[in-house]
Design a protein around this motif. Structure first.
Motif, short mmCIF file in Angstrom:
data_model
loop_
_atom_site.label_atom_id
_atom_site.label_comp_id
_atom_site.label_asym_id
_atom_site.label_seq_id
_atom_site.Cartn_x
_atom_site.Cartn_y
_atom_site.Cartn_z
N LEU A 78 0.82 -1.21 0.00
CA LEU A 78 0.00 0.00 0.00
C LEU A 78 0.85 1.26 0.00
CD1 LEU A 78 -2.78 -1.02 2.56
CD2 LEU A 78 -3.12 -0.56 0.12
N ALA A 79 1.83 1.31 0.90
CA ALA A 79 2.66 2.51 1.01
C ALA A 79 3.46 2.74 -0.27
CB ALA A 79 3.60 2.40 2.21
N PHE A 80 4.04 1.68 -0.82
CA PHE A 80 4.80 1.83 -2.06
C PHE A 80 3.92 2.34 -3.19
CE2 PHE A 80 6.30 0.42 -6.17
CZ PHE A 80 7.64 0.78 -6.15
N THR A 81 2.74 1.77 -3.32
CA THR A 81 1.83 2.16 -4.40
C THR A 81 1.39 3.61 -4.25
OG1 THR A 81 1.05 -0.11 -4.61
CG2 THR A 81 -0.34 1.61 -5.55
N VAL A 214 3.46 9.70 13.90
CA VAL A 214 3.30 8.26 14.03
C VAL A 214 1.84 7.88 13.81
CG1 VAL A 214 3.61 6.23 15.52
CG2 VAL A 214 5.22 8.16 15.68
N MET A 215 1.60 7.08 12.78
CA MET A 215 0.25 6.64 12.45
C MET A 215 0.07 5.20 12.91
SD MET A 215 -1.64 6.57 8.72
CE MET A 215 -3.43 6.63 8.62
N LEU A 222 -8.53 -1.95 8.80
CA LEU A 222 -8.11 -1.74 7.41
C LEU A 222 -8.82 -2.74 6.49
CD1 LEU A 222 -6.28 -0.28 5.40
CD2 LEU A 222 -4.42 -1.81 6.05
N MET A 223 -8.98 -3.97 6.96
CA MET A 223 -9.66 -4.99 6.18
C MET A 223 -11.16 -4.67 6.03
SD MET A 223 -9.06 -7.91 4.59
CE MET A 223 -7.68 -8.78 5.35
N ALA A 224 -11.76 -4.12 7.08
CA ALA A 224 -13.19 -3.83 7.07
C ALA A 224 -13.55 -2.65 6.16
CB ALA A 224 -13.67 -3.55 8.50
N ASP A 225 -12.68 -1.64 6.08
CA ASP A 225 -12.95 -0.46 5.26
C ASP A 225 -11.65 0.03 4.63
OD1 ASP A 225 -13.93 1.81 4.07
OD2 ASP A 225 -14.86 2.63 5.88
N PRO A 226 -11.12 -0.74 3.67
CA PRO A 226 -9.82 -0.40 3.10
C PRO A 226 -9.77 0.97 2.41
CG PRO A 226 -10.89 -2.13 1.83
CD PRO A 226 -11.67 -1.97 3.08
N ALA A 227 -10.83 1.35 1.73
CA ALA A 227 -10.82 2.63 1.01
C ALA A 227 -10.63 3.80 1.98
CB ALA A 227 -12.10 2.80 0.21
N LYS A 228 -11.36 3.78 3.08
CA LYS A 228 -11.25 4.85 4.07
C LYS A 228 -9.83 4.96 4.61
CE LYS A 228 -12.58 5.83 8.85
NZ LYS A 228 -13.41 5.37 10.01
N HIS A 229 -9.26 3.84 4.99
CA HIS A 229 -7.94 3.88 5.61
C HIS A 229 -6.82 4.13 4.60
CE1 HIS A 229 -9.40 2.91 9.59
NE2 HIS A 229 -10.17 1.98 9.06
N VAL A 230 -7.02 3.71 3.36
CA VAL A 230 -6.04 4.00 2.31
C VAL A 230 -5.99 5.50 2.04
CG1 VAL A 230 -5.58 3.76 -0.17
CG2 VAL A 230 -5.99 1.73 1.23
N ASN A 232 -6.71 7.83 4.25
CA ASN A 232 -6.04 8.41 5.42
C ASN A 232 -4.53 8.19 5.36
OD1 ASN A 232 -8.51 9.21 6.44
ND2 ASN A 232 -8.73 7.45 7.81
N LEU A 233 -4.14 7.00 4.91
CA LEU A 233 -2.71 6.69 4.81
C LEU A 233 -2.04 7.59 3.78
CD1 LEU A 233 -0.27 4.94 5.51
CD2 LEU A 233 -1.09 3.25 3.84
N ALA A 234 -2.69 7.80 2.65
CA ALA A 234 -2.13 8.68 1.61
C ALA A 234 -1.94 10.09 2.15
CB ALA A 234 -3.05 8.69 0.39
N GLU A 235 -2.92 10.56 2.91
CA GLU A 235 -2.83 11.89 3.52
C GLU A 235 -1.63 11.96 4.46
OE1 GLU A 235 -4.32 15.77 3.90
OE2 GLU A 235 -5.48 14.21 2.88
N PHE A 236 -1.48 10.95 5.31
CA PHE A 236 -0.39 10.93 6.28
C PHE A 236 0.97 10.89 5.59
CE2 PHE A 236 2.64 8.66 8.99
CZ PHE A 236 2.56 9.40 10.16
N LEU A 237 1.05 10.17 4.48
CA LEU A 237 2.32 10.02 3.76
C LEU A 237 2.66 11.25 2.92
CD1 LEU A 237 2.02 6.29 2.58
CD2 LEU A 237 3.36 7.20 4.49
N GLY A 238 1.75 12.21 2.89
CA GLY A 238 2.02 13.43 2.14
C GLY A 238 1.69 13.35 0.67
#
Length: 323
Positions: A78-81, A214-215, A222-230, A232-238
């Motif tokens: 996920l992070a790499f993508t 730190v996230m 993440l498994m239950a709602d991957p789109a939501k957390h992805v 959020n992760l993109a936002e955190f990663l800049g």
């Protein structure tokens, strides 16, 4: 600054001496030593010591942290993508994830064995670096915090971690361990980089103290709602999704590309070997089993589940972290 051969040799001797003084116990398939409150093989302990002494973080480094068997490959993918989607189209046939394992795209900092593979190999990587670790927060070099490096941690329900670890060890090792023995070791905190509850608690507390840096993620959420957390992760990663990306389905494309089913069935992950340790090649397929939430119920008795739940609840009491 170049490190002389004599300095390296002296350091190796000192690490060997220090490891010989550490408490030792039987691990899942080999003896473990207790280094700075966590169990690991003597080889890994020496690698961690060397890394703590020599690793040079950069302010824009992103560290992906996990306890083993808690969603490491998924988080790496996920992070790499997300970080590289400006140069690698998510829906393209040439995406690196289709031909390269996530472990090769996002290297660990403490392995392969840093006494054989120098820490300086990491310096050749272009910035911003995506790096991974199984080390607990307390063992990370202080300079990672001092420079403000972002850290993403994912944890998993301990019973599922136990079952996944048990299957993994029996897949890659010639030494078969009975589930009852694995349960006993795990419940005593004696798993690789365990105790698991302390591992998660360290990152949990830091995520509360520094939420901007730190996230903290939970595998099950993440498994239950991957789109939501992805998102959020993109936002955190800049690298937040643009309005256009969201409307064109980019979030769903990332979720699909990095899904367990998709990754498991790619030829690069279902065949061949990787040598993450630097001395023990393992089948790439051994890193993929089911990825299922709640699989523990197919293996543990209710008595075992209750006992482990009670231990974890007691260890996490008052922290706000629950499973």
């Amino acid at each position: 600054m170049e490190i002389s051969k004599s300095s390296v040799d002296n350091g190796a001797e000192e690490r060997e001496r220090l490891v010989s003084t550490l408490p030792m116990r039987q691990g899942f398939w080999k003896p473990y030593v207790l280094y700075q409150g966590y169990w690991m093989s003597p080889q890994v302990a020496k690698s961690v010591m060397l890394l703590q002494d020599q690793f040079k973080p950069r302010a824009d480094d992103i560290i992906l942290a996990t306890c083993p068997k808690s969603g490491t490959i998924w988080l790496k993918a996920l992070a790499f993508t997300l970080v590289n989607r400006s140069c690698h189209a998510v829906a393209g046939d040439g995406h690196p994830l289709l031909t390269t394992t996530p472990h090769d795209l996002v290297p660990f900092i403490e392995k392969p064995d840093r006494e054989i593979h120098p820490v300086t190999e990491l310096e050749a990587l272009a910035s911003p670096r995506l790096l991974a670790t199984h080390m607990p927060f307390a063992q990370l070099p202080q300079s990672i915090s001092d420079l403000g490096c972002r850290v993403v941690y994912i944890c998993r329900e301990p019973k599922d971690v136990l079952v996944s670890l048990w299957h993994y060890v029996n897949t890659v090792s010639d030494h078969f361990i009975e589930l009852e023995k694995a349960f006993e070791l795990f419940s005593q905190g004696g798993s690789f980089f365990g105790p698991v509850w302390d591992h998660s608690l360290g990152y949990w507390k830091q995520s509360i103290a520094e939420p901007h840096r730190v996230m903290f993620l939970k595998y099950e959420e993440l498994m239950a709602d991957p789109a939501k957390h992805v998102k959020n992760l993109a936002e955190f990663l800049g690298v937040p999704f643009t309005v256009d990306e969201v409307e064109l389905g980019a979030v769903e494309q990332v979720v699909d590309l990095c899904s367990f089913h998709k990754l498991k069935n790619l030829p690069v992950n279902s065949s061949g070997k990787s040598d993450l340790a630097g001395w023990m090649p393992m089948d790439n397929s051994s890193y993929f089993r089911t990825g299922t939430v709640g699989d523990w119920a197919n293996h543990l008795t209710q008595e075992m589940a209750h006992k482990l739940d009670s231990i974890v609840q007691d260890k996490l009491k008052g922290s706000g972290l629950t499973f």
